[in-house]
Write a protein that holds these residues in place. Structure first.
Motif, PDB file in Angstrom:
ATOM      1  N   ASN A 125       0.853  -1.190   0.000  1.00  0.00           N
ATOM      2  CA  ASN A 125       0.000   0.000   0.000  1.00  0.00           C
ATOM      3  C   ASN A 125       0.888   1.240   0.000  1.00  0.00           C
ATOM      4  O   ASN A 125       1.337   1.689   1.049  1.00  0.00           O
ATOM      5  CB  ASN A 125      -0.914  -0.008   1.224  1.00  0.00           C
ATOM      6  N   GLN A 160      -0.167   4.558   2.027  1.00  0.00           N
ATOM      7  CA  GLN A 160      -0.171   4.579   3.489  1.00  0.00           C
ATOM      8  C   GLN A 160       0.899   5.531   4.010  1.00  0.00           C
ATOM      9  O   GLN A 160       1.968   5.650   3.438  1.00  0.00           O
ATOM     10  CB  GLN A 160       0.084   3.170   4.025  1.00  0.00           C
ATOM     11  N   ASN A 178      -1.738   4.289  -7.078  1.00  0.00           N
ATOM     12  CA  ASN A 178      -2.125   4.879  -5.789  1.00  0.00           C
ATOM     13  C   ASN A 178      -1.011   5.729  -5.186  1.00  0.00           C
ATOM     14  O   ASN A 178      -1.086   6.140  -4.037  1.00  0.00           O
ATOM     15  CB  ASN A 178      -2.576   3.799  -4.801  1.00  0.00           C
TER      16      ASN A 178
END
Length: 87
Positions: A34, A37, A66
């Protein structure tokens, strides 16, 4: 002669002071990482890569959808500021 790597554990994170860039590139191969994060300092993986002058890692992170290069840390610095050394 290549210096022997020493793996350390600090704050429940494993890191290798001599091969951090190689380890980071290997970890990026995990499809579940991720990259959006943030840690307790507000830093993303991209911010840490730029702050630690890991150009290959930063360029790889930028390929992920992302990844937010505009994200700022708790000091108001984004990855570009840190990559340029203005921290």
């Amino acid at each position: 002669m290549k210096e022997k790597s020493i793996i350390n554990i600090k704050n429940n994170n494993i890191y290798d002071e001599n091969n951090m860039e190689e380890i980071a590139l290997e970890l990026l191969k995990n499809p579940n990482c991720n990259l959006g994060q943030v840690d307790s300092y507000g830093c993303t993986a991209l911010i840490w890569a730029c702050q630690n002058k890991m150009e290959k890692v930063a360029l790889e992170i930028l390929k992920y959808p992302n990844c937010n290069p505009a994200q700022v840390d708790s000091y108001g610095c984004n990855a570009l500021i840190l990559a340029c050394g203005y921290n």
